[in-house]
Design an enzyme around this catalytic site. Structure first.
Site, PDB file in Angstrom:
ATOM      1  N   ASP A  56       0.852  -1.192   0.000  1.00 39.22           N
ATOM      2  CA  ASP A  56       0.000   0.000   0.000  1.00 39.22           C
ATOM      3  C   ASP A  56       0.890   1.245   0.000  1.00 39.22           C
ATOM      4  O   ASP A  56       1.719   1.407   0.887  1.00 39.22           O
ATOM      5  CB  ASP A  56      -0.890  -0.044   1.255  1.00 39.22           C
ATOM      6  CG  ASP A  56      -1.717   1.223   1.422  1.00 39.22           C
ATOM      7  OD1 ASP A  56      -1.932   1.931   0.412  1.00 39.22           O
ATOM      8  OD2 ASP A  56      -2.143   1.498   2.559  1.00 39.22           O
ATOM      9  N   ASN A  58      -0.396   4.545  -0.271  1.00 44.73           N
ATOM     10  CA  ASN A  58      -1.022   5.804   0.151  1.00 44.73           C
ATOM     11  C   ASN A  58      -1.793   5.707   1.462  1.00 44.73           C
ATOM     12  O   ASN A  58      -2.603   6.580   1.790  1.00 44.73           O
ATOM     13  CB  ASN A  58      -1.949   6.328  -0.961  1.00 44.73           C
ATOM     14  CG  ASN A  58      -3.096   5.362  -1.228  1.00 44.73           C
ATOM     15  OD1 ASN A  58      -3.086   4.237  -0.719  1.00 44.73           O
ATOM     16  ND2 ASN A  58      -4.078   5.792  -1.984  1.00 44.73           N
ATOM     17  N   ASP A  60      -4.207   3.787   2.635  1.00 44.86           N
ATOM     18  CA  ASP A  60      -5.634   3.488   2.796  1.00 44.86           C
ATOM     19  C   ASP A  60      -5.872   2.019   3.175  1.00 44.86           C
ATOM     20  O   ASP A  60      -7.017   1.565   3.238  1.00 44.86           O
ATOM     21  CB  ASP A  60      -6.429   3.851   1.525  1.00 44.86           C
ATOM     22  CG  ASP A  60      -6.022   3.004   0.327  1.00 44.86           C
ATOM     23  OD1 ASP A  60      -5.067   2.200   0.443  1.00 44.86           O
ATOM     24  OD2 ASP A  60      -6.661   3.131  -0.736  1.00 44.86           O
ATOM     25  N   ASP A  64      -1.642  -1.273  -3.905  1.00 45.02           N
ATOM     26  CA  ASP A  64      -1.944  -0.496  -5.115  1.00 45.02           C
ATOM     27  C   ASP A  64      -0.776  -0.555  -6.101  1.00 45.02           C
ATOM     28  O   ASP A  64       0.285  -1.115  -5.796  1.00 45.02           O
ATOM     29  CB  ASP A  64      -2.299   0.951  -4.742  1.00 45.02           C
ATOM     30  CG  ASP A  64      -1.299   1.535  -3.756  1.00 45.02           C
ATOM     31  OD1 ASP A  64      -0.085   1.444  -4.028  1.00 45.02           O
ATOM     32  OD2 ASP A  64      -1.734   2.065  -2.702  1.00 45.02           O
ATOM     33  N   ASP A 241      -8.542 -16.579 -16.659  1.00 47.25           N
ATOM     34  CA  ASP A 241      -9.368 -17.089 -15.571  1.00 47.25           C
ATOM     35  C   ASP A 241     -10.404 -18.095 -16.089  1.00 47.25           C
ATOM     36  O   ASP A 241     -11.136 -17.809 -17.041  1.00 47.25           O
ATOM     37  CB  ASP A 241     -10.084 -15.901 -14.917  1.00 47.25           C
ATOM     38  CG  ASP A 241     -10.700 -16.229 -13.579  1.00 47.25           C
ATOM     39  OD1 ASP A 241      -9.936 -16.517 -12.645  1.00 47.25           O
ATOM     40  OD2 ASP A 241     -11.936 -16.179 -13.465  1.00 47.25           O
ATOM     41  N   GLU A 295      -6.206 -20.964 -16.816  1.00 43.40           N
ATOM     42  CA  GLU A 295      -6.528 -21.622 -15.545  1.00 43.40           C
ATOM     43  C   GLU A 295      -7.495 -22.745 -15.867  1.00 43.40           C
ATOM     44  O   GLU A 295      -8.658 -22.499 -16.178  1.00 43.40           O
ATOM     45  CB  GLU A 295      -7.152 -20.627 -14.568  1.00 43.40           C
ATOM     46  CG  GLU A 295      -7.284 -21.212 -13.180  1.00 43.40           C
ATOM     47  CD  GLU A 295      -8.408 -20.597 -12.363  1.00 43.40           C
ATOM     48  OE1 GLU A 295      -8.382 -20.740 -11.142  1.00 43.40           O
ATOM     49  OE2 GLU A 295      -9.317 -19.988 -12.952  1.00 43.40           O
TER      50      GLU A 295
HETATM   51  O1  TEU Z   1     -10.679 -19.415  -9.744  1.00 42.70           O
HETATM   52  C1  TEU Z   1     -11.308 -20.491 -10.267  1.00 42.70           C
HETATM   53  C2  TEU Z   1     -11.522 -21.635  -9.425  1.00 42.70           C
HETATM   54  O2  TEU Z   1     -12.363 -22.340  -9.848  1.00 42.70           O
HETATM   55  C3  TEU Z   1     -10.928 -21.973  -8.125  1.00 42.70           C
HETATM   56  O3  TEU Z   1      -9.610 -21.994  -7.931  1.00 42.70           O
HETATM   57  C4  TEU Z   1     -11.709 -21.277  -7.071  1.00 42.70           C
HETATM   58  O4  TEU Z   1     -10.984 -20.357  -6.353  1.00 42.70           O
HETATM   59  C5  TEU Z   1     -12.187 -22.280  -6.062  1.00 42.70           C
HETATM   60  O5  TEU Z   1     -12.346 -23.478  -6.633  1.00 42.70           O
HETATM   61  C6  TEU Z   1     -13.491 -21.853  -5.513  1.00 42.70           C
HETATM   62  O6  TEU Z   1     -14.070 -22.982  -4.968  1.00 42.70           O
HETATM   63  C7  TEU Z   1     -10.662 -18.242 -10.474  1.00 42.70           C
HETATM   64  C8  TEU Z   1      -9.911 -17.201  -9.694  1.00 42.70           C
HETATM   65  O7  TEU Z   1      -8.572 -17.601  -9.563  1.00 42.70           O
HETATM   66  C9  TEU Z   1     -10.587 -16.988  -8.388  1.00 42.70           C
HETATM   67  O8  TEU Z   1      -9.885 -16.117  -7.547  1.00 42.70           O
HETATM   68  C10 TEU Z   1     -11.963 -16.461  -8.690  1.00 42.70           C
HETATM   69  O9  TEU Z   1     -12.696 -16.379  -7.495  1.00 42.70           O
HETATM   70  C11 TEU Z   1     -12.722 -17.328  -9.682  1.00 42.70           C
HETATM   71  O10 TEU Z   1     -11.942 -17.760 -10.769  1.00 42.70           O
HETATM   72  C12 TEU Z   1     -13.851 -16.534 -10.272  1.00 42.70           C
HETATM   73  O11 TEU Z   1     -13.335 -15.547 -11.119  1.00 42.70           O
HETATM   74 CA    CA Z   2      -3.495   2.019  -1.292  1.00 43.40          CA
END
Ligand code: TEU
Ligand code: CA
Length: 594
Positions: A56, A58, A60, A64, A241, A295
């Site tokens: 951080d 600043n 808060d 950041d 993701d 992922e």
């Molecule tokens: O995560 C996807 C995911 O399915 C898992 O690792 C999840 O955190 C866990 O199984 C929940 O039970 C990705 C992101 O990395 C995670 O931080 C997000 O919450 C999720 O997608 C939604 O965007």
């Molecule tokens: Ca901050």
């Protein structure tokens, strides 16, 4: 004269970064090693930053972008070559930035676009690269597309999301039941009834994370556009993701009973996934020299090559979940054994040939701390076991990902009360499972002490000042682990034997040792419950890695006539060389050249 040379260099650089095809090898790197095409992202060591918890600037209480910029020397000294930034986009933070309201705007708490540009310039100046998070299976319900979409059934944005009529259920609170039995990863149904238009929308994650409709070509065009926006700024690729979820099954059939406890395997690999990834490649990725890592929640090892085989032009790499889920039964912690861990690496190695590339990761922002999970975070063994895990992470076959704070041996947080958690998954689970009496509060917390995502989200421990030097605010957004007085970066930077300095040594060792990147992998003793011994062999060199995954001192005879050669690295000082008989201390790790 100087000006001409500068201009010439400028042109060459522009030609070689912009416009070059994806996967275009650096001209100096065209000779394959061990059958593999050389790529910068295969030779990279990636460091993941969770911006909210990094630094951080600043006061808060929230990390950041200027905070990151101020710590770039720290990352350069660690030796990492790529930074993966978890979402930094405008978001109402239902899921800490994984719910994006505006893909082209920086989250107000994190700073401005000028702060982003400054950070990126600082990264490039230090010859590092940066990939960002692409979260496009869903957006925030506050994204303007969704605000429009929910207005009326004939809104031009309606088809940006997945809307379905409910099943009539006279007498129920809404008059309907959800369209099917899909479950959300954050508890309950994956469908949310919208009273305005009297239909349901799909959300695999939180209610505030509606799934985008990738079957709509307009959605795909929007995503490709926003990808170009960031690539044109100079980012070097994406971590995608839950990308295998973007294509939904035709007709949205019910989850079959045996998928109810693991819906990810039903949601992943939908009928048009490959087609959409190839389109993304054609329209966007092929025009830049970038890396992509998907992922791959819900993707099996057998399916992996269909996503990452370089001849298919889809993704460069994926995160396979087998290792980080080894210690789970659904969401429940279970004890794991070393032979099980080794079996995963062996099968991964067999499933991927020279056209595919793996990732190695043991932690991230969704998992508990590395040393608490795979090592031993007790005072006696935290340091050697964290170093042993660093040794493994950086000598296995695949691009290694280090999660922030693991280079310091940060540990799980001693959670005792539900109020201490931030994660929406925990809060929803508490309501759905504990408040309904299905699970006992104590059992729920006991499991979270092992598994919670919040362990890895507590702030970075920079020094021994208040709140670990993460913030000058009285209260950071999530509590700092009380062990920050002894476990922190300042302490470790000044100690040549620290976990941080060991990580730095290992990162540099890997980066200058092609056999550790491309060399064949062989597990010498798959059944051994305490010792992990493997070799990495290229045409020129052979390295032997020996890891004692236990607190016991062990006399170990290398199997199959193997002999330890010259010692390269060890986490506990030893003088044993050129012998088959090793006397290993608890959590000892050694790398030999044979
Ligand atoms: O995560 C996807 C995911 O399915 C898992 O690792 C999840 O955190 C866990 O199984 C929940 O039970 C990705 C992101 O990395 C995670 O931080 C997000 O919450 C999720 O997608 C939604 O965007
Ligand atoms: Ca901050």
């Amino acid at each position: 004269m100087h000006r001409t040379i500068n201009r010439f260099i400028f042109i060459v650089l522009t030609l070689s970064t912009g416009g070059s095809a994806q996967n275009a090898p650096n001209p100096a790197q065209t000779n394959p090693i061990n059958g593999y095409r050389r790529m910068w992202w295969k030779e990279a060591v990636v460091y993941q930053i969770y911006p909210r918890s990094f630094k951080d600037s600043n006061g808060d209480g929230i990390g950041d972008l200027p905070g990151i910029t101020g710590k770039l020397d720290y990352l350069q000294d660690l030796g990492v070559s790529v930074i993966w930034l978890s979402p930094h986009f405008d978001s109402p933070n239902a899921d800490n930035g994984y719910d994006i309201r505006d893909y082209r705007k920086v989250m107000t708490e994190f700073g401005t676009m000028a702060d982003f540009d400054k950070m990126l310039a600082g990264i490039k100046r230090r010859h590092m690269r940066m990939i960002i998070d692409l979260v496009v299976n869903h957006s925030s319900d506050e994204h303007k597309w969704f605000v429009e979409s929910r207005r009326s059934r004939d809104n031009p944005y309606r088809d940006y999301y997945i809307w379905r009529p409910g099943k009539p259920h006279p007498g129920s609170s809404t008059g309907f039941d959800p369209p099917n039995n899909y479950l959300s990863f954050f508890s309950g149904s994956a469908w949310q009834f919208d009273p305005g238009t009297k239909e349901y929308y799909l959300h695999y994650f939180a209610v505030k994370q509606p799934d985008l409709n990738w079957d709509n070509p307009k959605v795909r065009a929007e995503v490709f556009d926003l990808m170009k926006f960031w690539l044109d700024k100079g980012v070097d690729g994406f971590r995608m993701d839950v990308i295998p979820f973007i294509s939904k099954r035709d007709g949205l059939p019910d989850l079959p009973p045996d998928y109810l406890a693991r819906p990810q395997y039903f949601y992943a690999m939908g009928p048009h996934l490959h087609e959409y990834l190839r389109e993304m490649n054609r329209e966007v990725l092929s025009k830049y020299d970038v890396m992509t890592v998907g992922e791959a929640f819900g993707v099996t090892l057998e399916q992996t090559p269909t996503l990452v085989d370089e001849r298919r032009n889809e993704l460069n790499m994926i995160f396979n979940f087998d290792v980080v889920r080894l210690n789970r039964d659904g969401n429940q912690w279970r004890d794991w054994t070393l032979p099980e861990l080794k079996a995963i690496y062996a099968t991964q190695d067999q499933a991927l040939d020279v056209h595919s590339w793996n990732t190695i990761f043991l932690s991230n922002h969704d998992n508990p701390r590395l040393v608490s999970t795979f090592g031993d975070d007790s005072p006696a063994f935290r340091v050697p076991s964290a170093k042993l895990l660093a040794t493994m992470l950086l000598t296995l076959k695949g691009t290694p990902f280090i999660y922030q704070g693991d280079e310091l041996g940060m540990t799980n947080y001693p959670f005792t009360r539900i109020e201490e958690f931030d994660d929406i998954e925990v809060k929803n689970g508490w309501k759905a499972d504990v408040l309904t009496g299905k699970v006992k509060a104590d059992d729920y917390i006991a499991n979270l002490r092992k598994t919670s995502r919040d362990h890895s989200r507590t702030p970075m421990q920079w020094d021994s000042s208040a709140n670990g030097g993460f913030t000058t605010a009285a209260k950071p957004w999530l509590a700092v682990n009380p062990n920050y007085k002894s476990i922190n970066a300042r302490e470790e930077l000044s100690d040549p034997n620290s976990i941080y300095n060991y990580f730095a040594k290992m990162v540099k060792f890997r980066e200058k040792t092609p056999a550790l990147v491309y060399g064949d992998y062989e597990d010498l003793d798959p059944q051994n419950a305490k010792i992990f011994a493997y070799t990495r062999t290229s045409r020129r060199d052979k390295y032997l890695v020996v890891l004692n995954f236990s607190e016991n001192n062990i006399s170990y005879t290398l199997p199959g006539g193997h002999k330890a050669g010259q010692l390269q690295i060890s986490n506990i000082n030893t003088k044993e060389e050129n012998t088959a008989e090793l006397k290993l201390k608890g959590w000892e790790a050694r790398v030999y050249k044979q």
